[in-house]
Design a protein around this motif. Structure first.
Motif, mmCIF file in Angstrom:
data_model
loop_
_atom_site.group_PDB
_atom_site.id
_atom_site.type_symbol
_atom_site.label_atom_id
_atom_site.label_comp_id
_atom_site.label_asym_id
_atom_site.label_seq_id
_atom_site.Cartn_x
_atom_site.Cartn_y
_atom_site.Cartn_z
ATOM 1 N N PRO A 1 0.843 -1.191 0.000
ATOM 2 C CA PRO A 1 0.000 0.000 0.000
ATOM 3 C C PRO A 1 0.889 1.257 0.000
ATOM 4 C CG PRO A 1 0.133 -0.937 2.208
ATOM 5 C CD PRO A 1 0.859 -1.878 1.292
ATOM 6 N N PRO A 2 0.331 2.411 -0.311
ATOM 7 C CA PRO A 2 -1.087 2.663 -0.580
ATOM 8 C C PRO A 2 -1.494 2.383 -2.019
ATOM 9 C CG PRO A 2 0.103 4.725 -0.586
ATOM 10 C CD PRO A 2 1.103 3.678 -0.210
ATOM 11 N N LYS A 3 -0.538 2.346 -2.932
ATOM 12 C CA LYS A 3 -0.852 2.056 -4.333
ATOM 13 C C LYS A 3 -0.292 0.682 -4.667
ATOM 14 C CE LYS A 3 -0.884 6.882 -5.890
ATOM 15 N NZ LYS A 3 -0.302 7.876 -6.829
ATOM 16 N N TYR A 4 -1.118 -0.326 -4.524
ATOM 17 C CA TYR A 4 -0.672 -1.688 -4.798
ATOM 18 C C TYR A 4 -0.241 -1.804 -6.257
ATOM 19 C CZ TYR A 4 -2.732 -2.947 -0.307
ATOM 20 O OH TYR A 4 -3.023 -3.029 1.030
ATOM 21 N N PRO A 5 0.987 -2.255 -6.524
ATOM 22 C CA PRO A 5 1.468 -2.340 -7.912
ATOM 23 C C PRO A 5 0.600 -3.223 -8.805
ATOM 24 C CG PRO A 5 3.307 -2.503 -6.396
ATOM 25 C CD PRO A 5 2.066 -2.539 -5.562
ATOM 26 N N THR A 6 0.092 -4.344 -8.272
ATOM 27 C CA THR A 6 -0.757 -5.191 -9.116
ATOM 28 C C THR A 6 -2.009 -4.434 -9.535
ATOM 29 O OG1 THR A 6 -1.785 -6.132 -7.126
ATOM 30 C CG2 THR A 6 0.041 -7.349 -8.090
ATOM 31 N N THR A 7 -2.567 -3.669 -8.622
ATOM 32 C CA THR A 7 -3.749 -2.869 -8.951
ATOM 33 C C THR A 7 -3.408 -1.808 -9.988
ATOM 34 O OG1 THR A 7 -4.674 -3.217 -6.743
ATOM 35 C CG2 THR A 7 -5.504 -1.338 -7.990
ATOM 36 N N ARG A 8 -2.220 -1.208 -9.847
ATOM 37 C CA ARG A 8 -1.814 -0.167 -10.797
ATOM 38 C C ARG A 8 -1.679 -0.743 -12.208
ATOM 39 N NH1 ARG A 8 2.178 1.570 -8.036
ATOM 40 N NH2 ARG A 8 4.023 1.010 -9.229
ATOM 41 N N ILE A 9 -1.062 -1.918 -12.314
ATOM 42 C CA ILE A 9 -0.926 -2.557 -13.629
ATOM 43 C C ILE A 9 -2.304 -2.881 -14.197
ATOM 44 C CG2 ILE A 9 -0.162 -4.650 -14.809
ATOM 45 C CD1 ILE A 9 2.277 -4.666 -12.945
ATOM 46 N N CYS A 10 -3.159 -3.443 -13.361
ATOM 47 C CA CYS A 10 -4.484 -3.825 -13.845
ATOM 48 C C CYS A 10 -5.336 -2.612 -14.203
ATOM 49 C CB CYS A 10 -5.195 -4.688 -12.807
ATOM 50 S SG CYS A 10 -4.562 -6.386 -12.753
ATOM 51 N N GLN A 11 -5.157 -1.526 -13.507
ATOM 52 C CA GLN A 11 -5.872 -0.298 -13.889
ATOM 53 C C GLN A 11 -5.439 0.168 -15.266
ATOM 54 O OE1 GLN A 11 -4.945 2.227 -10.543
ATOM 55 N NE2 GLN A 11 -6.845 1.714 -9.450
ATOM 56 N N GLY A 12 -4.151 0.012 -15.570
ATOM 57 C CA GLY A 12 -3.664 0.360 -16.899
ATOM 58 C C GLY A 12 -4.252 -0.549 -17.964
ATOM 59 N N ASN A 42 -10.784 -0.151 -24.491
ATOM 60 C CA ASN A 42 -11.255 0.203 -25.836
ATOM 61 C C ASN A 42 -10.315 -0.311 -26.919
ATOM 62 O OD1 ASN A 42 -13.516 1.534 -24.870
ATOM 63 N ND2 ASN A 42 -12.463 3.507 -24.712
ATOM 64 N N ALA A 43 -9.083 -0.634 -26.515
ATOM 65 C CA ALA A 43 -8.125 -1.167 -27.484
ATOM 66 C C ALA A 43 -8.518 -2.584 -27.872
ATOM 67 C CB ALA A 43 -6.718 -1.155 -26.893
ATOM 68 N N THR A 44 -8.610 -2.828 -29.156
ATOM 69 C CA THR A 44 -9.006 -4.164 -29.614
ATOM 70 C C THR A 44 -7.861 -5.152 -29.516
ATOM 71 O OG1 THR A 44 -8.457 -3.543 -31.890
ATOM 72 C CG2 THR A 44 -10.750 -3.231 -31.179
ATOM 73 N N ASP A 45 -6.641 -4.664 -29.506
ATOM 74 C CA ASP A 45 -5.459 -5.510 -29.470
ATOM 75 C C ASP A 45 -5.073 -5.791 -28.019
ATOM 76 O OD1 ASP A 45 -2.519 -5.664 -31.510
ATOM 77 O OD2 ASP A 45 -2.787 -6.516 -29.508
ATOM 78 N N ILE A 46 -5.012 -7.067 -27.667
ATOM 79 C CA ILE A 46 -4.656 -7.464 -26.302
ATOM 80 C C ILE A 46 -3.281 -6.927 -25.922
ATOM 81 C CG2 ILE A 46 -3.879 -9.464 -24.956
ATOM 82 C CD1 ILE A 46 -6.312 -10.942 -25.838
ATOM 83 N N LEU A 47 -2.345 -6.949 -26.844
ATOM 84 C CA LEU A 47 -0.990 -6.515 -26.521
ATOM 85 C C LEU A 47 -0.933 -5.014 -26.268
ATOM 86 C CD1 LEU A 47 1.192 -8.738 -28.872
ATOM 87 C CD2 LEU A 47 0.389 -9.170 -26.534
ATOM 88 N N ASP A 48 -1.804 -4.251 -26.904
ATOM 89 C CA ASP A 48 -1.883 -2.820 -26.592
ATOM 90 C C ASP A 48 -2.346 -2.620 -25.149
ATOM 91 O OD1 ASP A 48 -1.016 -2.023 -29.067
ATOM 92 O OD2 ASP A 48 -3.032 -1.757 -29.900
ATOM 93 N N ARG A 49 -3.259 -3.475 -24.697
ATOM 94 C CA ARG A 49 -3.738 -3.371 -23.317
ATOM 95 C C ARG A 49 -2.640 -3.783 -22.331
ATOM 96 N NH1 ARG A 49 -8.577 -5.650 -25.647
ATOM 97 N NH2 ARG A 49 -8.405 -7.621 -24.494
ATOM 98 N N VAL A 50 -1.905 -4.812 -22.705
ATOM 99 C CA VAL A 50 -0.789 -5.232 -21.849
ATOM 100 C C VAL A 50 0.254 -4.121 -21.756
ATOM 101 C CG1 VAL A 50 1.182 -6.817 -21.694
ATOM 102 C CG2 VAL A 50 -1.101 -7.712 -22.181
ATOM 103 N N PHE A 51 0.546 -3.475 -22.872
ATOM 104 C CA PHE A 51 1.515 -2.379 -22.836
ATOM 105 C C PHE A 51 1.009 -1.228 -21.975
ATOM 106 C CE2 PHE A 51 3.270 1.594 -24.721
ATOM 107 C CZ PHE A 51 4.578 1.418 -24.277
ATOM 108 N N ALA A 52 -0.287 -1.000 -21.973
ATOM 109 C CA ALA A 52 -0.847 0.036 -21.098
ATOM 110 C C ALA A 52 -0.563 -0.289 -19.638
ATOM 111 C CB ALA A 52 -2.344 0.176 -21.340
ATOM 112 N N GLY A 53 -0.539 -1.583 -19.295
ATOM 113 C CA GLY A 53 -0.171 -1.987 -17.943
ATOM 114 C C GLY A 53 1.288 -1.713 -17.642
ATOM 115 N N VAL A 54 2.156 -1.906 -18.633
ATOM 116 C CA VAL A 54 3.581 -1.600 -18.477
ATOM 117 C C VAL A 54 3.770 -0.116 -18.197
ATOM 118 C CG1 VAL A 54 5.832 -1.572 -19.627
ATOM 119 C CG2 VAL A 54 4.297 -3.530 -19.943
ATOM 120 N N VAL A 55 3.078 0.718 -18.976
ATOM 121 C CA VAL A 55 3.192 2.169 -18.808
ATOM 122 C C VAL A 55 2.668 2.591 -17.439
ATOM 123 C CG1 VAL A 55 2.404 4.408 -19.672
ATOM 124 C CG2 VAL A 55 3.042 2.590 -21.278
#
Length: 503
Positions: free
Chosen positions: A308-319, A325-338
């Motif tokens: 806490p207070p910002k759990y990293p797993t939650t932060r990745i999943c929020q990304g 809205n991204a149709t590409d799964i890998l684009d969503r995964v990259f959003a988690g990296v960012v």
């Protein structure tokens, strides 16, 4: 395939590819109290204050033989803070942090449990550096080498590396602590040893092996049961998966599906270039495993240090979920990296060698044989079973040495721990956070009335011994208070016994 795991500043992998199914001869996450990537900038750049004094001790190279070379010495570093100490004449206690697989000065500024409780107990603070790390490398002390180069030389040198093990390290600590007590004339000052992760294992083992030196031990996030077949190989990554699934079912499903998508894109014309561009890699990918390993290590690190207070797993999943809205799964995964590493112009899939990455690899290949693998169908990771033969083959190729997978339980115990330790062990606190993947190999239930397990549902790796923060949740505050209460009881009993002996 042989899948070689090396924990660097970011938990990163070194991989050899032969098939699409993964084996894991050396898939052992680094055992560090704090996520190197998530250290606050003030921690990373902090200069140790003048309250901390650095010393060096002429330490014996080999405590267990009487050969001529056994009497060789090296300079072992230790740090002392006497700001709050009540003094030897009052038998004031000593809190000792047992260093692990990194330079000791990297830990001093983040270990709040010691500095925040020293005033209450009027305790002397002592920080001991593990042999071969930091400035305590026998090779460096003899040759004046750069620390990383000295470590490289150490693990290659078959006349030196045999002294690079936990038993020798514990003997170092025993000899050095007796030296410190003698130097300060503090013969009746009780010692509490404290450690996190691998250092937590060392702390519990030190209390068991040297009870005449340490009154008690606080072993934070110490997976002492992750050896032999005591803990299922899936233990670590099952908790990583659980952490992400609890954060978001959609996030879990996206990650689980992404591995096949990476392979699919990689087989396309210019597939690696597409992946490199999509994930903004700092240099072109040579194969899809570089990307997979980067992502796997990122997810594992986020779970291990899921604080806490910002759990990293939650932060990745929020990304990931935020890019729905991204149709590409890998684009969503990259959003988690960012989301996990914001503000970067590119993402480095490789890391430079460090003392820790080199030294820990040796320790894993010699005695710290922790069988971590992935076989569960519900895991969000690809199949990656632990196969002992592959592990041994890899270590032989690396170091020309045979690992000893049963040595830790032979020397320190672990099998039938409740039955055994309840008969002779005492004064050990095993603390764990159940969001920590390494808690799967930790002691989670009381063994006796004074070998106690303190666990928190939402806790992560070594969180209890790090600096406290105003945002700390009540459950974490309570865990630390409970630890202090138990240590206070140990001291009360000790001083009562001391008074009786002096009558």
């Amino acid at each position: 395939m042989r899948f070689v795991f090396s924990w660097l500043l970011l938990l990163s992998f070194v991989v050899t590819l032969t098939t699409t199914t993964r084996g894991a001869p050396n898939k052992t996450p680094r055992l560090s109290p704090v996520d190197p990537l998530l250290k606050r900038q003030t921690d990373v750049s902090a200069i140790i204050s003048s309250d901390f004094e650095t010393f060096f001790y002429d330490q014996t190279l080999d405590h267990f033989n009487y050969k001529p070379e056994s009497y060789t010495t090296f300079q072992q570093r230790y740090i002392i803070n006497s700001k709050w100490w009540g003094g030897a004449n009052k038998n004031a206690p000593i809190f000792v942090y047992l260093g692990a697989e990194e330079p000791i000065d990297q830990d001093v500024t983040i270990l709040g449990f010691l500095t925040e409780n020293a005033p209450r107990f009027k305790a002397l603070l002592v920080y001991l550096e593990h042999r071969f790390y930091g400035e305590s490398n026998p090779v460096r002390s003899k040759e004046g080498q750069d620390p990383v180069e000295a470590m490289k030389e150490s693990v290659k040198n078959d006349t030196i590396r045999g002294y690079f093990n936990s038993a020798q390290a514990l003997a170092d600590y025993a000899e050095l602590l007796l030296h410190i007590k003698n130097k300060l004339d503090a013969h009746n000052s009780p010692i509490i040893v404290i450690g996190g992760s691998y250092g937590g294992m060392l702390s519990s083992w030190f209390r068991l092996k040297y009870p005449h030196i340490a009154l008690g031990a606080l072993a934070s996030s110490a997976p002492i049961l992750y050896f032999d077949d005591i803990t299922p190989q899936d233990g670590y990554y099952s908790i990583v998966t659980k952490d992400f699934k609890e954060a978001s079912e959609n996030c879990y499903a996206t990650i689980k599906q992404s591995w096949d998508d990476i392979d699919r894109v990689a087989t396309m014309p210019n597939g690696l270039a597409i992946l490199s561009q999509k994930f903004k890699t700092c240099s072109p990918l040579n194969n899809p495993l570089e990307l997979k390993d980067y992502l796997e290590s990122m997810y594992a690190s986020a779970a291990q240090y899921n604080a806490p207070p910002k759990y990293p797993t939650t932060r990745i999943c929020q990304g990931i979920d935020g890019a729905s809205n991204a149709t590409d799964i890998l684009d969503r995964v990259f959003a988690g990296v960012v989301a996990y590493h914001p503000g970067r112009s590119c993402y480095n899939m490789t890391s430079e060698a460090t003392q820790t990455s080199i030294g820990w690899q040796w320790q894993v290949c010699s005695e710290m044989v922790i069988p971590i693998g992935i076989t569960s169908n519900v895991s969000m990771f690809p199949n990656s079973p632990y196969v002992l033969k592959e592990f041994i083959d890899d270590c032989v190729n690396r170091f020309d040495v045979m690992p000893r997978p049963h040595w830790v339980t032979s020397y320190y115990g672990g099998q039938d721990i409740r039955l055994i330790l309840s008969k002779f062990g005492s004064n050990i606190i095993f603390s764990n956070g159940l969001r920590d993947p390494y808690s799967s190999g930790g002691v989670l239930e009381d063994i006796s009335e004074n070998i106690l397990a303190l666990k928190t549902i939402n806790g992560s790796h070594c969180l209890d011994i790090l600096n406290s923060m105003e945002t700390d949740p009540e459950w974490l505050v309570k865990q630390r208070k409970d630890e202090v209460k138990i240590i206070s009881q140990w001291f009360s009993k000790y001083y009562q016994d001391l008074r009786l002996l002096k009558q």
